[in-house]
Design an enzyme around this catalytic site. Structure first.
Site, PDB file in Angstrom:
ATOM      1  N   GLU A 180      -1.072   4.029   0.997  1.00 48.88           N
ATOM      2  CA  GLU A 180      -1.361   2.803   1.757  1.00 48.88           C
ATOM      3  C   GLU A 180      -0.611   2.776   3.082  1.00 48.88           C
ATOM      4  O   GLU A 180      -0.461   1.732   3.707  1.00 48.88           O
ATOM      5  CB  GLU A 180      -1.019   1.585   0.890  1.00 48.88           C
ATOM      6  CG  GLU A 180      -1.806   1.529  -0.412  1.00 48.88           C
ATOM      7  CD  GLU A 180      -3.177   0.850  -0.314  1.00 48.88           C
ATOM      8  OE1 GLU A 180      -3.295  -0.157   0.393  1.00 48.88           O
ATOM      9  OE2 GLU A 180      -4.131   1.342  -0.956  1.00 48.88           O
ATOM     10  N   HIS A 256       1.920  -4.514  -1.816  1.00 47.29           N
ATOM     11  CA  HIS A 256       2.571  -3.517  -0.950  1.00 47.29           C
ATOM     12  C   HIS A 256       4.058  -3.859  -0.890  1.00 47.29           C
ATOM     13  O   HIS A 256       4.429  -5.036  -0.988  1.00 47.29           O
ATOM     14  CB  HIS A 256       2.029  -3.586   0.488  1.00 47.29           C
ATOM     15  CG  HIS A 256       0.624  -3.093   0.660  1.00 47.29           C
ATOM     16  ND1 HIS A 256      -0.292  -3.734   1.453  1.00 47.29           N
ATOM     17  CD2 HIS A 256      -0.002  -1.987   0.177  1.00 47.29           C
ATOM     18  CE1 HIS A 256      -1.436  -3.064   1.454  1.00 47.29           C
ATOM     19  NE2 HIS A 256      -1.283  -2.003   0.678  1.00 47.29           N
ATOM     20  N   CYS A 377       1.791  -6.925   8.381  1.00 44.86           N
ATOM     21  CA  CYS A 377       0.566  -6.178   8.070  1.00 44.86           C
ATOM     22  C   CYS A 377      -0.206  -5.863   9.327  1.00 44.86           C
ATOM     23  O   CYS A 377      -0.894  -4.847   9.416  1.00 44.86           O
ATOM     24  CB  CYS A 377      -0.369  -6.998   7.190  1.00 44.86           C
ATOM     25  SG  CYS A 377       0.314  -7.480   5.627  1.00 44.86           S
TER      26      CYS A 377
HETATM   27  O1  SUG Z   1      -5.418  -4.418   1.512  1.00 44.07           O
HETATM   28  N1  SUG Z   1      -6.628  -7.596   2.352  1.00 44.07           N
HETATM   29  C1  SUG Z   1      -5.724  -6.518   2.635  1.00 44.07           C
HETATM   30  C2  SUG Z   1      -4.401  -7.042   3.132  1.00 44.07           C
HETATM   31  C3  SUG Z   1      -3.517  -5.940   3.625  1.00 44.07           C
HETATM   32  C4  SUG Z   1      -2.153  -6.421   3.959  1.00 44.07           C
HETATM   33  N2  SUG Z   1      -1.377  -5.357   4.460  1.00 44.07           N
HETATM   34  C5  SUG Z   1      -0.073  -5.162   4.210  1.00 44.07           C
HETATM   35  N3  SUG Z   1       0.569  -5.799   3.279  1.00 44.07           N
HETATM   36  N4  SUG Z   1       0.525  -4.274   4.897  1.00 44.07           N
HETATM   37  C6  SUG Z   1      -5.528  -5.651   1.384  1.00 44.07           C
HETATM   38  O2  SUG Z   1      -5.450  -6.209   0.284  1.00 44.07           O
HETATM   39  C7  SUG Z   1      -8.789  -8.586   1.826  1.00 44.07           C
HETATM   40  C8  SUG Z   1     -10.214  -8.428   2.265  1.00 44.07           C
HETATM   41  C9  SUG Z   1     -11.118  -9.458   1.670  1.00 44.07           C
HETATM   42  O3  SUG Z   1     -10.908  -9.902   0.531  1.00 44.07           O
HETATM   43  O4  SUG Z   1     -12.085  -9.856   2.374  1.00 44.07           O
HETATM   44  C10 SUG Z   1      -7.924  -7.379   2.164  1.00 44.07           C
HETATM   45  O5  SUG Z   1      -8.427  -6.275   2.247  1.00 44.07           O
END
Ligand code: SUG
Length: 454
Positions: A180, A256, A377
């Site tokens: 990730e 994460h 993020c």
């Molecule tokens: O991978 N949300 C992302 C959020 C990522 C956050 N990044 C970090 N923590 N670095 C994920 O879960 C949600 C998309 C949706 O439900 O439409 C989403 O992909």
């Protein structure tokens, strides 16, 4: 006040520009915000502007700021690979009728969370003295696993010099190598140009059952993926520390590591429950950093003061920890921290103490937060020496003029409301392609999108 970094090296934050299809698809099992806002109508225009406002604020404070382009969505090529055929409009129409979840996934603007774009090792840490990038396979979620081919092209267009930059494709796309990116990677150092220690946090191991796995939600990052990235980047054992996330916190929504810890310079800011074997991990960090002349400092937030649930709700740790010119650190937190009494009270005490974190600034990033993406993020950190920064495609470096141009571009092309039904509108695809074609010219990226390469 100016917040310049040390003279010869900088941390540059490359924020993801929110794409025109930003929506709430409920796509990320294990990410509480994504699941609970499923099918709420989104506002892509507001989302993009909230992100741009943060970029501008950091630039105005004297930090180096860049921008990372969004991706082509809906991803028609992916729908074709799943058997939908015909013209682009027919592909979208058929997917909407027969398999809406696949259309929703192909529309996700999730590349906005650039902390997941790749892992970056600065040149001071790598064997060949180049900055290394490994695109993240994001293998745990279908909608995210389709990002890396375009991510790789965009990164190559931004960091084109082979003399200074090395790019590695995503790891094999299987759960054993779930990766990730920088969301599970933190680099500690004295100055950004000095040799540092890279801290890789994983959720489980694919091949070694000594590492307990979470029970409820998936662990997205494996030890084996982190080890592969460290090998690809040419990091020595002295420059690497691995730690496992507490499985129980993954089961509470910490998908994460950057939802429960953040580090910068010599400082790790973390929750008491973040890691397994915390004492051993901190001792190894401290030891390896001491050998690099760096005085590691750990700031622990006790569970009695801020619970894991508070951390997940407020995104306290998904903050940006930035070094000010006076040596003190600034924490950029989302608005949600102000709404949580435990967290807000803690932050007041933290900045009034004698610790390294002196200042807190709050940003409204609600559109991103509702999908589980906070300030950290939204940014990819790249530590660059002066001459490396000069070798970056200058089209992606934020300036007041670029900020204004991007705001006008968003006003021109983005909708202010998007619900699931709108994703089936073939006109949305045309709008996105028109916008992105213009964007690649604004950012001087050349052809990076499938529709430009066809
Ligand atoms: O991978 N949300 C992302 C959020 C990522 C956050 N990044 C970090 N923590 N670095 C994920 O879960 C949600 C998309 C949706 O439900 O439409 C989403 O992909």
């Amino acid at each position: 006040m100016s917040h310049a970094s040390n003279a010869s090296a900088y941390e540059v934050n490359f924020d993801g520009l929110v794409g025109p299809t930003h929506n709430y698809g409920g796509l990320s099992y294990g990410n509480v915000a994504s699941q609970s806002n499923c099918q709420v109508a989104s506002n892509p225009k507001e989302a993009a502007k909230q992100g741009l406002a943060k970029m501008k604020a950091l630039m105005d404070m004297g930090f180096k700021q860049g921008v990372l382009a969004p991706q082509e969505r809906p991803n028609v090529a992916v729908l074709r690979s799943l058997g939908f055929a015909g013209t682009d409009a027919q592909v979208i129409e058929k997917a909407a009728k027969e398999a809406m979840p696949l259309l929703v996934a192909s529309c996700s603007a999730s590349s906005m969370w650039t902390a997941n774009a790749c892992t970056v090792s600065p040149s001071a840490d790598t064997a060949d003295g180049r900055v290394h990038f490994t695109a993240a396979n994001l293998n745990c979620k279908f909608h995210r696993s389709i990002e890396h081919p375009t991510t790789s092209r965009v990164l190559a267009a931004m960091f084109a010099s082979e003399q200074h930059f090395a790019h590695h494709p995503a790891l094999p796309a299987v759960s054993q190598f779930g990766d990730e990116g920088a969301a599970n990677h933190t680099r500690f150092c004295k100055g950004y140009g000095d040799a540092g220690v890279e801290f890789f946090v994983f959720g489980s191991s694919a091949f070694d059952n000594r590492f307990p796995a979470p029970q409820r939600y998936p662990a997205r990052q494996t030890l084996e993926a982190s080890q592969a990235v460290a090998r690809l980047h040419g990091l020595s054992d002295e420059a690497v520390v691995y730690a496992q996330q507490t499985p129980a916190v993954i089961d509470q929504g910490v998908f994460h590591n950057d939802v429960i810890a953040v580090g910068n310079g010599e400082v790790l800011f973390y929750h008491q429950d973040a890691f397994l074997n915390t004492d051993k991990v901190l001792a190894e960090l401290s030891d390896k950093l001491a050998r690099r002349g760096t005085n590691f400092q750990a700031v622990c937030v006790p569970r009695e003061v801020v619970t894991v649930a508070d951390a997940v709700k407020s995104y306290l740790f998904n903050s940006q920890l930035l070094s000010r010119a006076d040596g003190g650190m600034l924490l950029i937190v989302p608005e949600e921290c102000r709404h949580n009494a435990n967290v807000w009270g803690y932050l007041q005490r933290l900045t009034n103490s004698n610790g390294p974190i002196r200042e807190v600034q709050v940003f409204d990033l609600k559109q991103s937060m509702q999908n589980g993406g906070g300030p950290a993020c939204l940014r990819l950190r790249v530590a660059l020496k002066e001459y490396e920064l000069a070798a970056v495609n200058q089209g992606v470096i934020m300036t007041p003029a670029l900020h204004d141009t991007l705001n006008i571009w968003v006003d021109k092309h983005y909708r202010d409301r998007l619900s699931e039904n709108d994703l089936a509108d073939p006109q949305l695809l045309n709008e996105c392609r028109t916008a992105l074609d213009e964007l690649t010219q604004i950012l001087k990226l050349g052809a990076v999108y499938p529709f430009q390469l066809a």
